[in-house]
Design an enzyme around this catalytic site. Structure first.
Site, short mmCIF file in Angstrom:
data_model
loop_
_atom_site.label_atom_id
_atom_site.label_comp_id
_atom_site.label_asym_id
_atom_site.label_seq_id
_atom_site.Cartn_x
_atom_site.Cartn_y
_atom_site.Cartn_z
N CYS A 257 0.82 -1.21 0.00
CA CYS A 257 0.00 0.00 0.00
C CYS A 257 0.86 1.27 0.00
O CYS A 257 1.46 1.59 -1.01
CB CYS A 257 -0.99 -0.04 1.16
SG CYS A 257 -2.46 0.97 0.88
N HIS A 343 -3.99 -5.18 0.02
CA HIS A 343 -3.64 -5.76 1.32
C HIS A 343 -3.73 -7.28 1.31
O HIS A 343 -4.80 -7.85 1.54
CB HIS A 343 -4.57 -5.20 2.41
CG HIS A 343 -4.27 -3.80 2.79
ND1 HIS A 343 -3.46 -3.49 3.86
CD2 HIS A 343 -4.62 -2.62 2.23
CE1 HIS A 343 -3.34 -2.17 3.96
NE2 HIS A 343 -4.04 -1.63 2.98
N GLU A 345 -2.69 -9.29 3.49
CA GLU A 345 -3.01 -9.80 4.83
C GLU A 345 -4.49 -9.71 5.14
O GLU A 345 -4.96 -10.25 6.14
CB GLU A 345 -2.22 -9.01 5.89
CG GLU A 345 -2.83 -7.70 6.34
CD GLU A 345 -2.82 -6.59 5.30
OE1 GLU A 345 -3.52 -5.58 5.50
OE2 GLU A 345 -2.10 -6.72 4.29
#
Length: 372
Positions: A257, A343, A345
């Site tokens: 990001c 993202h 995760e």
């Protein structure tokens, strides 16, 4: 359980457009850039995500608070959004794992919350007119007074916010006996990123946003990580220099990001503020290497310039967003470096992209073999 107290409240956009709603709880006044997230779940993770610092969050899901809160869902040590705007705010929750209700959770953080807002109309307006500053209030009803206060709020473009959410002192995460060590630059890191690294045998030392490369290197890491975070990447001159130094060193580097944008800037590729950004948990990405689509979690209002990326001989595009063709992933052609705009995760979101953490581990291991 009694009913929530709700006072009349106003949402004023920078261009003068007004929406009306009800303030949940104590109410108050809050300012920030207004944005929306299309996720149907994960409100607690969103509210505690440091990347949302300085933003008033509009949730497109009609019901917020209906499954309560739990400490396990926090992505940082506190609520990071500047304010919340929703349609239906529920004081009743039903989830076995819940430790409390959302109202109590947000009240502890003194967050201003507006409900009973026509969020369909509001989101449609933001889509057409772009992200802009806004003010929400239940204790100021004079429009001119609200406009005056709103005029003092700085634009997100050019705004450095990593310093507001980064750790103040270095700290460690994971098993100190893990086989791999990584130095991470905290620009607003999410806990789930650290969990994903630690679960793959990584011991992480997390450094404040303004840490020098020399200090990060003193940990003697096997690789480096640049985290997500809020604000415009361009003012982050130290982080950009750190990325340049890591590239010069030839050490493995992974960015997510804001970290992805910093890596682009370190390679001379500009970034730009998007019309209204990408924020949600179902954004479609094309993986150029595999030719397969991936569903991803995203949260960003800035992006990397695609034309400049395509013209840069040192960098290749690895992923792009299927809705608007914006750059979603990069790799360096001669250095062990890659990054993604989204993202992997999740937290909240799908797990299509968690392989990127394995890719980082493989990159570190292959680099260690070459230098052994």
């Amino acid at each position: 359980m009694g009913y929530l107290e709700k006072k009349d409240a106003i949402l004023l956009l920078e261009d003068g457009t007004i929406f009306y709603g009800k303030a949940v709880g104590d109410g108050g006044t809050a300012t920030g850039e207004i944005c929306f997230n299309t996720g149907t779940t994960g409100y607690q993770e969103i509210f505690t995500d440091p990347s949302y610092f300085g933003q008033i969050m509009v949730t497109t899901n009609a019901h917020i608070g209906n499954y309560g809160t739990t400490d396990a869902d926090d992505e940082s040590d506190s609520v990071k959004i500047a304010g919340l705007v929703c349609k239906n705010f529920s004081e009743v929750f039903s989830r076995e794992a819940a430790q409390g209700d959302l109202q109590g959770f947000l009240k502890k953080k003194n967050l201003v919350v507006l409900s009973d807002v026509d969020t369909r109309a509001l989101v449609s307006y933001i889509r057409d007119h772009g992200a802009q500053n806004a003010i929400i209030s239940s204790n100021i009803t004079d429009i001119q007074a609200l406009k005056q206060q709103l005029s003092d709020v700085p634009s997100m473009k050019g705004l450095e916010l990593a310093s507001k959410v980064s750790c103040k002192e270095p700290y460690y995460f994971g098993d100190e006996n893990a086989p791999i060590k990584v130095s991470a630059l905290d620009l607003g890191i999410k806990k789930n990123i650290l969990r994903n690294l630690a679960s793959r045998g990584v011991y992480i030392k997390v450094f404040p946003y303004d840490t020098s490369f020399e200090e990060m290197k003193s940990f003697q890491p096997d690789g480096y990580f640049l985290s997500n975070g809020p604000g415009d990447p361009e003012p982050l001159t130290n982080a950009i220099q750190v990325a340049k130094d890591i590239l010069e060193e030839g050490a493995p580097l992974f960015g997510i990001c804001l970290g992805h944008q910093v890596i682009a800037l370190a390679n001379g590729i500009p970034t730009f503020k998007m019309h209204n950004g990408h924020r949600g948990i179902n954004h479609p990405i094309m993986n150029i290497a595999t030719g397969k689509g991936e569903i991803t979690s995203q949260n960003h209002g800035f992006a990397v310039d695609r034309k400049a990326t395509e013209e840069n001989k040192d960098i290749s595009i690895t992923h792009y967003h299927l809705n608007d063709d914006t750059v979603a992933g990069l790799k360096h052609n001669t250095k062990p470096c890659f990054s993604v705009q989204y993202h992997p995760e999740a937290g909240p979101g799908p797990n299509d992209a968690t392989y990127l953490f394995d890719q980082f581990i493989n990159l570190i291991n292959s680099t260690k073999e070459v230098t052994a």
